[in-house]
Design an enzyme around this catalytic site. Structure first.
Site, mmCIF file in Angstrom:
data_model
loop_
_atom_site.group_PDB
_atom_site.id
_atom_site.type_symbol
_atom_site.label_atom_id
_atom_site.label_comp_id
_atom_site.label_asym_id
_atom_site.label_seq_id
_atom_site.Cartn_x
_atom_site.Cartn_y
_atom_site.Cartn_z
ATOM 1 N N SER A 142 0.788 -1.222 0.000
ATOM 2 C CA SER A 142 0.000 0.000 0.000
ATOM 3 C C SER A 142 0.828 1.284 0.000
ATOM 4 O O SER A 142 1.528 1.565 -0.955
ATOM 5 C CB SER A 142 -0.950 -0.045 1.193
ATOM 6 N N HIS A 143 0.791 2.029 1.104
ATOM 7 C CA HIS A 143 1.481 3.322 1.143
ATOM 8 C C HIS A 143 2.932 3.173 1.602
ATOM 9 O O HIS A 143 3.637 4.166 1.712
ATOM 10 C CB HIS A 143 0.746 4.264 2.095
ATOM 11 N N ASP A 150 -2.166 6.685 -3.201
ATOM 12 C CA ASP A 150 -1.043 5.897 -2.679
ATOM 13 C C ASP A 150 -0.672 4.758 -3.628
ATOM 14 O O ASP A 150 -1.243 4.621 -4.716
ATOM 15 C CB ASP A 150 -1.340 5.381 -1.262
ATOM 16 N N ASP A 178 -1.190 1.583 -3.916
ATOM 17 C CA ASP A 178 -2.196 0.659 -4.446
ATOM 18 C C ASP A 178 -3.508 1.342 -4.808
ATOM 19 O O ASP A 178 -4.485 0.674 -5.142
ATOM 20 C CB ASP A 178 -2.439 -0.493 -3.465
ATOM 21 N N ASP A 181 -5.794 3.152 -3.105
ATOM 22 C CA ASP A 181 -7.001 3.261 -2.288
ATOM 23 C C ASP A 181 -7.032 4.532 -1.434
ATOM 24 O O ASP A 181 -8.071 4.907 -0.922
ATOM 25 C CB ASP A 181 -7.240 2.005 -1.428
ATOM 26 N N ARG A 182 -5.874 5.210 -1.288
ATOM 27 C CA ARG A 182 -5.872 6.451 -0.514
ATOM 28 C C ARG A 182 -5.896 7.670 -1.423
ATOM 29 O O ARG A 182 -5.457 7.588 -2.572
ATOM 30 C CB ARG A 182 -4.604 6.559 0.329
ATOM 31 N N LYS A 187 -11.475 1.221 0.204
ATOM 32 C CA LYS A 187 -11.451 2.658 -0.020
ATOM 33 C C LYS A 187 -10.947 2.900 -1.429
ATOM 34 O O LYS A 187 -10.353 2.013 -2.038
ATOM 35 C CB LYS A 187 -10.600 3.368 1.022
#
Ligand code: VG1
Ligand code: CO
Length: 558
Positions: free
Chosen positions: A117-118, A286, A288, A290-291, A387
């Site tokens: 992710s992030h 981010d 992936d 989702d943010r 998200k």
């Protein structure tokens, strides 16, 4: 060609315990002999019957270093463990929201997402793997606990080494595994997701707004993460933005050395560009996808708490909600309570859940929740069960188009209407684990003593009186499952809060998160850092942050 299945003896690895969102470790750990294989075997065994015989899994990741190796292992082990079909994004690329959407629209049995992710990527940084269930959402605690249990006793894994798939080529690959068919579909990574966005938003209106007679000054930054191809298709090809409106749109294995976390510290380039005053909206996502972070003209920062609440306030200008109706809202516990005021005004239910998107899934499936978010730059709706960064940017474009106002005006109007929940988060990244655990234990002991209630703390001319101190726990209203130890809360008489928790997404050491929130009904235009100073000082003092972390200052301030 018939492929045979091999059973390989193995021994358990310590710590294969999924955190807030999957298992995240250094690439070097995932690359250890049998490490990834063990974990994939745990996923497939925990999923059990649901992933064998006629089953379909969606597989993809954010393009980071080690993705191809991991997907190769997933393919070979899925075949060996009886999965019937895999759907994989071209080159292994799929954003987290796209996986969620693909699982749902193909009625798949689940999906495996390769991402940290992030967290930064590259050979010396992080990799991660998580499992999503058939509703498209991250596996719940009961499932990940099962995986962890299996990881502690695992003795062997199954692999079909003869299966090789060229992930560059879109198409269907058929195999025969011990007499059973096994199919791998390599698919276009963006098509399904783009279709979904077109169903949710009014692309006709947005196109006119973005690239009509008065083109929108917009800068969309993919931070070299997975969103690049989605950003190009949606903002450039569909909405007519020019090439110069989108940057960092090629997914790179090390994110071009950027830290793919869309906040004021790590998305510095976007902040600098917006500060110069040439753009009216900036958005970053981010690794992936989702943010999201939303900035207005001159880098006016919309906190994720306010972003969620404002989208909730304007929910009717998004066609999807008009069509499907608006049920309840939800936010994670550390997220500021601006959303609650909108829910109250609209007479809707609002839920307060533990940190992590997995806790929203049941409420969405039960149709009690249609819009939710977290302070950690996560916003989304029940269109999927993750998200969704690009969705949030499109929601903001819809609000701007609808109101014909700037992001700053929209935010200030909101504060005038509802008051303002001032909010800040301090992150102390990669501290030593043992003293941080001690800090949390000591703090919990202190704040849960009966005499802590009613205590007064004063700083900078402000006095705060404790109303409640606890360790947050949550009972899922749908299945009754209970999540304990979800963060220490000190809530004051006036509704202000201090929240402290340890991160569950780091790959080593401990990351301490301190969340500070104060509500002001009328005094809404001050600088958050100034307004919150007294409460920040009180939090640092009560927790003895410096003593335990050895840090004078946080790594990231949001
Ligand atoms: C963080 C955030 C949390 C978020 C999680 C996954 O978890 O605080 O709100 O759901 O990351 O986001 P933690 O345990 O480190 O605080 V992502 O985009 O990294 O999947
Ligand atoms: Co993410």
């Amino acid at each position: 060609m018939t492929v045979t299945v091999k059973t390989v003896p193995t021994t358990p690895f310590e710590g294969q315990k999924p955190g807030t969102s999957g298992l995240r470790k250094k690439v070097k750990v995932f690359a250890e002999k049998n490490y990834t294989e063990n974990f994939i075997q745990c996923i497939l065994e925990a999923a059990g019957e649901s992933v064998i015989n006629g089953s379909l899994l969606v597989v993809g990741g954010d393009g980071r270093f080690f993705l191809k190796e991991a997907i190769d292992i997933i393919i070979k082990m899925s075949a060996a463990n009886g999965v019937s079909r895999l759907m994989i994004g071209q080159n292994g690329i799929l954003s987290t929201p796209a996986v969620s959407s693909l699982i749902r629209s193909n009625k798949a049995n689940g999906g495996i997402i390769c991402t940290a992710s992030h967290n930064p990527g590259g050979p010396d940084n992080d990799f991660g793997i998580k499992f999503n269930c058939e509703n498209g959402g991250p596996a719940p605690d009961a499932f990940t606990n099962k995986m962890f249990d299996i990881s502690k006793t695992i003795k062997e894994y199954k692999i079909a080494e003869g299966i090789n798939v060229d992930l560059n080529v879109i198409g269907t690959n058929k195999f025969d595994v011990n007499g059973k068919p096994f199919v791998v579909d390599v698919i276009d990574a963006v098509a399904n997701y783009v279709e979904l966005m077109k169903e949710i938003f009014d692309f006709g209106k947005l196109k006119e707004f973005v690239s009509g007679s008065k083109p929108l000054k917009m800068r969309i930054d993919g931070l070299n993460g997975v969103t690049g191809p989605y950003v190009r298709e949606i903002f450039v090809n569909q909405l007519g933005a020019s090439d110069s409106n989108v940057v960092h749109t090629i997914p790179l294995p090390d994110f071009g050395n950027l830290h793919p976390d869309p906040n004021l510290t790590y998305a510095k380039d976007l902040v600098d560009q917006l500060s110069a005053g040439d753009y009216d909206i900036g958005a970053a996502f981010d690794g992936d996808g989702d943010r999201n972070m939303i900035l207005g003209h001159k880098a006016f920062f919309v906190t994720p708490n306010d972003s969620l609440a404002i989208i909730a306030d304007f929910v009717d200008c998004i066609p999807y909600f008009k069509k499907n109706g608006v049920t309840g809202f939800a936010r994670s516990m550390p997220t500021a309570a601006a959303l609650d005021r909108v829910a109250k005004a609209k007479n809707l239910e609002v839920f307060e859940t533990p940190t992590g998107w997995k806790y929203f899934g049941n409420l969405m499936d039960a149709n009690r929740l249609c819009l939710c978010g977290e302070e950690s730059f996560g916003t989304g709706s029940n269109h999927i069960r993750e998200k969704d960064g690009i969705w949030a940017a499109l929601a903001w474009l819809s609000i701007m188009e609808h109101t014909k106002k700037s992001i700053e005006e929209i935010s200030k109007d909101f504060w005038k209407k509802y008051g303002r929940n001032y909010f800040t988060r301090y992150d102390y990244e990669e501290c030593e684990l043992a003293p941080c655990n001690q800090m949390m234990t000591d703090l919990e002991n202190l704040i849960t003593k009966p005499e802590f209630v009613g205590k007064e703390f004063s700083n900078g001319g402000k006095i705060y009186k404790v109303k409640l101190g606890d360790n947050f726990s949550y009972k899922d209203p749908i299945d009754g499952s209970v999540a304990t130890n979800q963060g220490l809360r000190i809530i004051f008489e006036d509704g202000s809060r201090i929240v402290m928790r340890l991160s569950g997404t780091g790959s080593s050491g401990a990351t301490v998160r301190m969340y500070i929130e104060a509500y002001e009904a009328t005094n809404v235009l001050e600088a958050a850092s100034e307004m919150l100073k007294p409460l920040i000082n009180i939090a640092l003092e009560i927790s003895q942050m410096k003593k335990y972390t050895g840090r004078d200052a946080p790594t990231v301030i949001t």
